[in-house]
Design an enzyme around this catalytic site. Structure first.
Site, short mmCIF file in Angstrom:
data_model
loop_
_atom_site.label_atom_id
_atom_site.label_comp_id
_atom_site.label_asym_id
_atom_site.label_seq_id
_atom_site.Cartn_x
_atom_site.Cartn_y
_atom_site.Cartn_z
N ASN A 262 -18.42 34.14 36.04
CA ASN A 262 -19.49 33.87 37.32
C ASN A 262 -19.25 35.03 38.26
OD1 ASN A 262 -16.95 33.13 38.34
ND2 ASN A 262 -17.61 30.92 39.01
N LEU A 263 -18.30 35.99 37.89
CA LEU A 263 -17.84 36.83 38.79
C LEU A 263 -17.22 37.12 40.10
CD1 LEU A 263 -20.92 38.68 38.54
CD2 LEU A 263 -18.88 39.39 37.07
N ILE B 293 -18.23 27.46 34.33
CA ILE B 293 -16.68 27.65 33.05
C ILE B 293 -17.16 26.01 33.94
CG2 ILE B 293 -15.90 28.86 32.28
CD1 ILE B 293 -13.19 27.82 33.95
N ALA C 142 -10.63 32.50 31.73
CA ALA C 142 -11.36 32.17 32.84
C ALA C 142 -10.67 30.95 33.83
CB ALA C 142 -13.04 31.93 32.58
N SER D 199 0.61 30.55 31.28
CA SER D 199 1.19 31.58 32.37
C SER D 199 2.55 30.76 31.93
CB SER D 199 0.58 31.80 34.08
OG SER D 199 1.73 32.09 34.91
N TYR E 263 -0.94 25.83 40.98
CA TYR E 263 -1.70 26.37 39.88
C TYR E 263 -0.75 26.38 38.25
CZ TYR E 263 -2.13 31.48 36.82
OH TYR E 263 -2.28 32.32 35.62
N VAL F 68 0.44 41.62 43.30
CA VAL F 68 1.33 42.96 43.97
C VAL F 68 1.70 44.57 43.87
CG1 VAL F 68 3.15 42.00 42.40
CG2 VAL F 68 3.81 42.84 45.19
N PHE G 194 6.51 39.39 51.55
CA PHE G 194 7.75 38.05 51.62
C PHE G 194 8.82 38.69 50.97
CE2 PHE G 194 3.20 36.76 50.91
CZ PHE G 194 2.36 36.46 51.78
N1 LIG Z 1 -2.70 38.74 35.25
C1 LIG Z 1 -1.71 38.18 35.30
O1 LIG Z 1 -0.62 38.35 35.67
C2 LIG Z 1 -1.53 36.79 34.68
C3 LIG Z 1 -0.19 35.79 34.31
C4 LIG Z 1 -0.57 34.82 33.87
C5 LIG Z 1 -1.08 34.33 33.07
N2 LIG Z 1 -3.09 35.05 33.44
C6 LIG Z 1 -4.16 34.50 33.02
O2 LIG Z 1 -5.52 35.53 32.31
C7 LIG Z 1 -6.12 35.01 33.09
C8 LIG Z 1 -6.71 36.39 33.12
O3 LIG Z 1 -6.15 36.65 34.30
P1 LIG Z 1 -6.46 37.92 35.51
O4 LIG Z 1 -5.11 38.93 35.71
O5 LIG Z 1 -7.51 38.93 34.45
O6 LIG Z 1 -7.63 36.95 36.09
P2 LIG Z 1 -8.94 37.66 37.04
O7 LIG Z 1 -8.97 36.98 38.39
O8 LIG Z 1 -9.17 39.43 36.88
O9 LIG Z 1 -10.21 37.35 35.53
C9 LIG Z 1 -10.41 36.44 35.44
C10 LIG Z 1 -12.17 36.25 35.50
O10 LIG Z 1 -12.26 35.22 35.62
C11 LIG Z 1 -13.30 34.57 35.54
N3 LIG Z 1 -13.54 32.93 35.93
C12 LIG Z 1 -12.82 32.56 37.48
N4 LIG Z 1 -13.42 31.23 37.65
C13 LIG Z 1 -14.11 31.05 36.70
C14 LIG Z 1 -15.64 30.04 36.56
N5 LIG Z 1 -15.17 28.89 37.72
N6 LIG Z 1 -16.90 30.21 35.95
C15 LIG Z 1 -16.51 31.56 35.24
N7 LIG Z 1 -15.99 32.68 35.42
C16 LIG Z 1 -14.71 32.30 36.13
C17 LIG Z 1 -13.25 35.49 37.22
O11 LIG Z 1 -14.29 36.58 37.49
C18 LIG Z 1 -12.46 36.63 36.34
O12 LIG Z 1 -13.69 37.86 36.13
C19 LIG Z 1 -6.52 33.90 33.78
O13 LIG Z 1 -6.62 32.93 32.76
C20 LIG Z 1 -4.51 34.22 34.06
O14 LIG Z 1 -4.39 32.43 34.92
C21 LIG Z 1 -2.78 36.28 33.84
#
Ligand SMILES: NC(=O)c1ccc[n+]([C@@H]2O[C@H](COP(=O)([O-])OP(=O)(O)OC[C@H]3O[C@@H](n4cnc5c(N)ncnc54)[C@H](O)[C@@H]3O)[C@@H](O)[C@H]2O)c1
Length: 337
Positions: free
Chosen positions: A33-34, A53, A75, A118, A142, A186, A203
């Site tokens: 959903n960007l 979603i 997502a 996570s 979360y 961070v 923090f």
């Molecule tokens: N980056 C990290 O350090 C990390 C660590 C552990 C887990 N994760 C998990 O990995 C996944 C990806 O994380 P990321 O860091 O790439 O985050 P991100 O925000 O870059 O990517 C998440 C994507 O999901 C999309 N999104 C969010 N809600 C939505 C919805 N309701 N419908 C459709 N699209 C939706 C957002 O637009 C985004 O493009 C997530 O599930 C996150 O919880 C990330």
């Protein structure tokens, strides 16, 4: 041809994963959903569907129209610290949205659901290295949402035979990360601050540690797990093996970017917030199944990301529009940069 759905494919990890899946010959449809991801992140060759979603009719329509073999569900809004203040949104987006995906994986007989959970599921405020069998006791909404989805996937497996692989990454950084999200990541926040003001905010005293994980080191197992019988219906920690304090990270970045001629004027310490003090995990299990995985040294990974971030330039850091609770909300999130 393998048909794969990547939810969150316009996001940071999702766009890397999509690129990998395309290179492996998958036909990839992205649902995003960007809200956090960017249209520009979407790799050429993937079909993009803008949708939410949380919208079960949109999700159902997509599953109905495409016979997905595999679903990679990424997502989510992963602002762990902010999740205390957006509890309702967090559960709607990250739990209910996920349930819509799980329901249709069952209904349309997807071969495997791959879910990025996570390390936040472990919680704990004290120092600890987590194995996949460690007690899970998340300390923020979360982490609770991630655990709820893991448990629902497990129940869906028991009840309906849905096959799954769950990964628990932690503190992933790298190119295509949203460095303009003031509430999370961070590494990205520091890089943006270096480009904008030269002042890095921390923090507490910065002694909290994180095992920062370069994105390129975690993508292959996530993409390829569908070919591993032993990865079926199991959970894997994945990510960096070495912990660094947030203060160390700040100093490393200041040094690294100074070398390139940009002078950071310093660090500002903010009131401490309640957060996990040391977040690191054992990765023996993922290595047993997938073999030795790359482990990019922090300086090298940061240099790659900085090169990309500098080219992108500084980003605006918009505030989250609908904060539900303001009690104890960190001052820096209320005002200022
Ligand atoms: N980056 C990290 O350090 C990390 C660590 C552990 C887990 N994760 C998990 O990995 C996944 C990806 O994380 P990321 O860091 O790439 O985050 P991100 O925000 O870059 O990517 C998440 C994507 O999901 C999309 N999104 C969010 N809600 C939505 C919805 N309701 N419908 C459709 N699209 C939706 C957002 O637009 C985004 O493009 C997530 O599930 C996150 O919880 C990330």
């Amino acid at each position: 041809m393998i048909n794969s759905l990547v939810t969150g494919g316009a996001g940071f990890i999702g766009s890397h994963l999509t690129r990998k899946l395309l290179s492996l010959g998958h036909n990839v449809i992205i649902l995003d959903n960007l809200s956090g991801g960017l249209f520009e992140n979407i790799p050429k060759g993937a079909v993009f569907v803008r949708g939410d979603i949380q919208d079960r009719y949109c999700v159902r329509g997509l599953f109905e129209a495409n016979k997905f073999d595999y679903v990679y569900h990424l997502a989510a809004y992963a602002a762990e610290g902010l999740s205390h203040y957006i509890r309702r949104f967090n559960y709607h987006n990250n739990v209910i949205g996920s349930i819509n995906i799980i329901n249709d994986c069952i209904r349309y007989k997807v071969k495997r659901l791959i879910y990025t959970s996570s390390i936040a599921v472990y919680g704990h405020l004290s120092s600890f290295s987590f194995t996949e069998d460690s007690m899970v006791r998340p300390i923020d909404p979360y982490g609770i949402a991630k655990l709820a989805v893991e448990q629902d996937i497990h129940a869906a497996h028991e009840m309906f035979g849905l096959e799954y692989t769950i990964f628990r990454p932690h503190n992933v950084y790298g190119e295509y990360q949203n460095i303009g999200d003031r509430y999370r990541n961070v590494v990205g926040i520091f890089m943006n601050q270096i480009m904008k003001t030269g002042v890095l905010t921390i923090f507490g005293d910065g002694s909290q540690t994180r095992a920062f994980s370069y994105v390129g080191d975690i993508i292959d197992p996530i993409a390829n797990c569908i070919s591993y019988e032993r990865a079926k219906n199991d959970i894997f920690n994945i990510g960096g093996n070495y912990s660094y304090s947030v203060l160390d990270l700040a100093h490393t970045l200041i040094k690294m970017t100074d070398k390139k001629g940009i002078r950071s004027s310093g660090i500002v310490f903010l009131p401490v917030r309640k957060e996990v003090l040391d977040a690191r995990a054992y990765h023996d299990k993922v290595r047993v199944v997938f073999g030795n995985l790359p482990s990019t040294p922090l300086e090298e990974g940061l240099a790659k990301m900085w090169k990309w971030a500098e080219k992108e330039g500084p980003k605006e850091t918009p505030k989250f529009k609908d904060i539900e609770l303001t009690e104890g909300l960190p001052e820096i999130w209320v005002k200022g940069e």
